[in-house]
Design a protein around this motif. Structure first.
Motif: not given
Length: 346
Positions: A127-130, A143-148
């Motif tokens: 996840n390369d977003t913010d 799955v909720e993948l957090y930033p980074g």
């Protein structure tokens, strides 16, 4: 039989007073004699034949222990061989069972390795977003993948384990399947679930990782330095069994079990916390009510049974509720492991 008894037996034989069994026995002894010694038993030669038969009998008797000794040594040798074989088989079975239990049942990495990430069946997603990224897995787990954060997972799960690898933070809502547990391999820990909601903080490096359970049950295994096969077979990994509103924190040498920083009410009691106004409720009863609301063990000391609480604690978190309760009743609370204790202030 002594010599005197033997002499009396021969005398009865001459006098015809022996039993049939005794006659057969004397005839047997007599036929042991060879050559000139094998003369008819009579009163005149009784003493000579008696000596000859006695010596012959004792010669056989003395030979028997020698034969028995050899036979016993042979039996002991066979017994030792059988025992060694049985011990070897038992050892192999034990080692095999132990290897299966400790190595297969407690893996240290997913069945797909880092190199397997090049396999077309393995997805590597970062996840390369913010903002959080939602991922739906093959078993419909969310799955909720957090930033980074980064997640490795197969496009199709096997029948004996749903496995993913996580770096960073993620929230999981796992589809229930008792026959096929869900495994998350992350920094220093392994999380095993059957179906539940939980959050994992798995930062790289020396930062402390966490597993936070929102509902259901989760097993978390300490996985630092467990690559050595011998070490894995000698001891099972340290495990923390967590339930709703509990968490495991990874330290340098162990897992620490405690209560989450912001416990949430269980799903069917959400409305109850919006109307939490109490009038003269004993502290022991209030502790039981809070236990039911948050699925945590809240224990009031028996000395607080005569102390009551009156107040409105609606719509705020558990620890803020406890702060208000303790201020009003002049008491205190303490978190020990996954239990919250209400105690006298002094």
């Amino acid at each position: 039989m002594g010599r005197e008894s033997f002499h009396q037996l021969l005398q009865r034989y001459l006098d015809g007073q022996c039993t049939p069994a005794e006659e057969r026995l004397v005839d047997h002894w007599y036929h042991l004699l060879e050559g000139d010694d094998q003369r008819e038993i009579s009163a005149s030669n009784l003493d000579v034949l008696e000596d000859a038969m006695w010596q012959k009998i004792h010669g056989q008797i003395n030979d028997v222990p020698h034969m028995d000794s050899n036979h016993q040594r042979l039996l002991r040798s066979r017994y030792v061989r059988y025992l060694l074989v049985a011990a070897s088989v038992a050892l192999l079975v034990t080692v095999g069972t132990l290897a299966y239990y400790r190595v297969v049942c407690y893996p240290v990495e997913p069945s797909f390795t880092a190199e397997a990430a090049l396999d077309s069946n393995i997805v590597v997603l970062k996840n390369d977003t913010d903002r959080r990224m939602d991922i739906i897995l093959a078993d419909e787990s969310l799955v909720e993948l957090y930033p980074g954060a980064q997640l490795q997972y197969p496009k199709r799960f096997g029948e004996h384990g749903r496995e993913v690898r996580l770096t960073g933070d993620a929230f999981f809502s796992v589809a229930a399947n008792k026959e096929n547990p869900f495994w998350v391999f992350h920094e220093g820990m392994i999380t095993k679930v059957l179906g539940t909601k939980f959050k994992i903080k798995a930062p790289k490096g020396n930062a402390k990782g966490e597993v936070i359970v929102y509902s259901g049950k989760v097993d978390v295994f300490y996985n630092v330095g467990r690559r050595n096969m011998v070490r894995r077979m000698l001891s099972a990994p340290e495990r923390a069994s967590l339930t709703t509103n509990q968490r495991a924190v990874l330290s340098a040498k162990k897992l620490e079990e405690t209560v989450t920083e912001n416990p949430l009410p269980v799903r069917d009691r959400v409305d109850a916390i919006r109307h939490e106004t109490y009038q003269d409720i004993p502290m022991t009863s209030l502790a039981k009510t809070l236990s039911e609301l948050y699925a945590l063990e809240v224990v009031a000391d028996s000395t607080l049974a005569s102390i009551t609480f009156t107040g409105d604690i609606s719509g705020i978190g558990l620890f803020k509720q406890l702060d208000i309760i303790c201020t009003v009743t002049d008491t205190r609370y303490e978190v020990v492991g996954t239990t919250i204790f209400l105690k006298n202030k002094h």
